[in-house]
Design a protein around this motif. Structure first.
Motif, PDB file in Angstrom:
ATOM      1  N   LEU A  12       0.838  -1.190   0.000  1.00 26.39           N
ATOM      2  CA  LEU A  12       0.000   0.000   0.000  1.00 26.39           C
ATOM      3  C   LEU A  12       0.879   1.249   0.000  1.00 26.39           C
ATOM      4  N   SER A  17      -3.005   7.047  -0.638  1.00 29.23           N
ATOM      5  CA  SER A  17      -4.211   6.339  -0.207  1.00 29.23           C
ATOM      6  C   SER A  17      -4.942   7.141   0.859  1.00 29.23           C
ATOM      7  N   VAL A  39      -2.330   4.845   7.545  1.00 29.83           N
ATOM      8  CA  VAL A  39      -2.884   3.756   6.747  1.00 29.83           C
ATOM      9  C   VAL A  39      -1.724   2.907   6.239  1.00 29.83           C
ATOM     10  N   GLY A  41      -0.654  -1.353   4.603  1.00 23.34           N
ATOM     11  CA  GLY A  41      -1.177  -2.626   4.127  1.00 23.34           C
ATOM     12  C   GLY A  41      -0.344  -3.230   3.029  1.00 23.34           C
ATOM     13  N   THR A  54      -3.924  -7.438   3.877  1.00 22.36           N
ATOM     14  CA  THR A  54      -4.389  -6.756   5.077  1.00 22.36           C
ATOM     15  C   THR A  54      -4.253  -5.252   4.910  1.00 22.36           C
ATOM     16  N   ILE A  55      -5.282  -4.539   5.345  1.00 23.75           N
ATOM     17  CA  ILE A  55      -5.247  -3.081   5.440  1.00 23.75           C
ATOM     18  C   ILE A  55      -5.279  -2.753   6.930  1.00 23.75           C
ATOM     19  N   THR A  56      -4.392  -1.863   7.371  1.00 29.90           N
ATOM     20  CA  THR A  56      -4.306  -1.501   8.777  1.00 29.90           C
ATOM     21  C   THR A  56      -4.443   0.011   8.933  1.00 29.90           C
ATOM     22  N   THR A  88      -8.173  -3.263  11.613  1.00 29.81           N
ATOM     23  CA  THR A  88      -7.652  -4.044  10.486  1.00 29.81           C
ATOM     24  C   THR A  88      -8.779  -4.617   9.644  1.00 29.81           C
ATOM     25  N   LEU A 164      -7.390   3.252  -2.284  1.00 30.94           N
ATOM     26  CA  LEU A 164      -6.192   2.509  -1.900  1.00 30.94           C
ATOM     27  C   LEU A 164      -5.292   2.320  -3.110  1.00 30.94           C
TER      28      LEU A 164
END
Length: 171
Positions: A12, A17, A39, A41, A54-56, A88, A164
């Motif tokens: 990411l 994003s 942000v 990921g 995974t997006i955190t 998450t 994203l």
């Protein structure tokens, strides 16, 4: 746009994003808007075209442009960032469907509470080195223990919007 996304690992690009939310308050008269500054990921696209990752979000990085409200949102009444610093979204499967539609299923975890979450995203840009997804979906905050609602002021779901941008990882 029908597109095949390159296999491999994608990281990411936090600078390109955004993840934001909005929620009605004051009995539906006011919409509170905020953006997460932290942000991160990554994801991996398999040879069959499916993806997982995974997006955190740094829960403490939510900025609504109102310091006192932001402090309250970080408290145990809402995100409880001392005990749950991250939000998450673990993507279990993402598949490009017709045109630019991407069906994503996974698990959203907020305040240590995990729930299945499915979203439809749109692939707005894809190339050999980068791709961008956009999505908007709703979340019932009560399902995640975010039940504070003084005098019934807050009703309905929160809406999450995300753009994203992923770049191809060298590793």
């Amino acid at each position: 746009m029908t597109v095949a996304v390159e296999t491999g690992v994608w990281q990411l690009d936090a600078a390109a994003s955004t993840v934001a939310l909005r929620h009605k308050t004051m009995w539906g008269l006011v919409t509170v808007k905020g953006t997460f500054g932290g942000v991160g990921g990554r994801g991996e696209v398999s040879a069959d075209g499916s993806a997982a990752g995974t997006i955190t979000l740094d829960a403490a990085s939510l900025d609504t442009k109102h310091k006192k409200r932001d402090e309250h949102l970080r408290s145990a009444d809402f995100f409880d960032v001392t005990n749950h610093p991250e939000i998450t979204f673990a993507v279990r499967d993402a598949q490009v469907r017709s045109g630019d539609t991407v069906e994503v299923s996974g698990q959203l975890t907020v305040r240590g509470v995990s729930r299945p979450q499915s979203v439809t995203a749109r692939l707005v840009d894809a190339g050999a080195g980068a791709l961008t997804l956009e999505t908007e979906f709703t979340v019932d905050r009560a399902e995640f223990g975010l039940g504070w609602n003084q005098m019934g002021m807050m009703r309905g779901p929160a809406t999450v919007t995300a753009t994203l941008r992923f770049v191809r990882s060298a590793a």
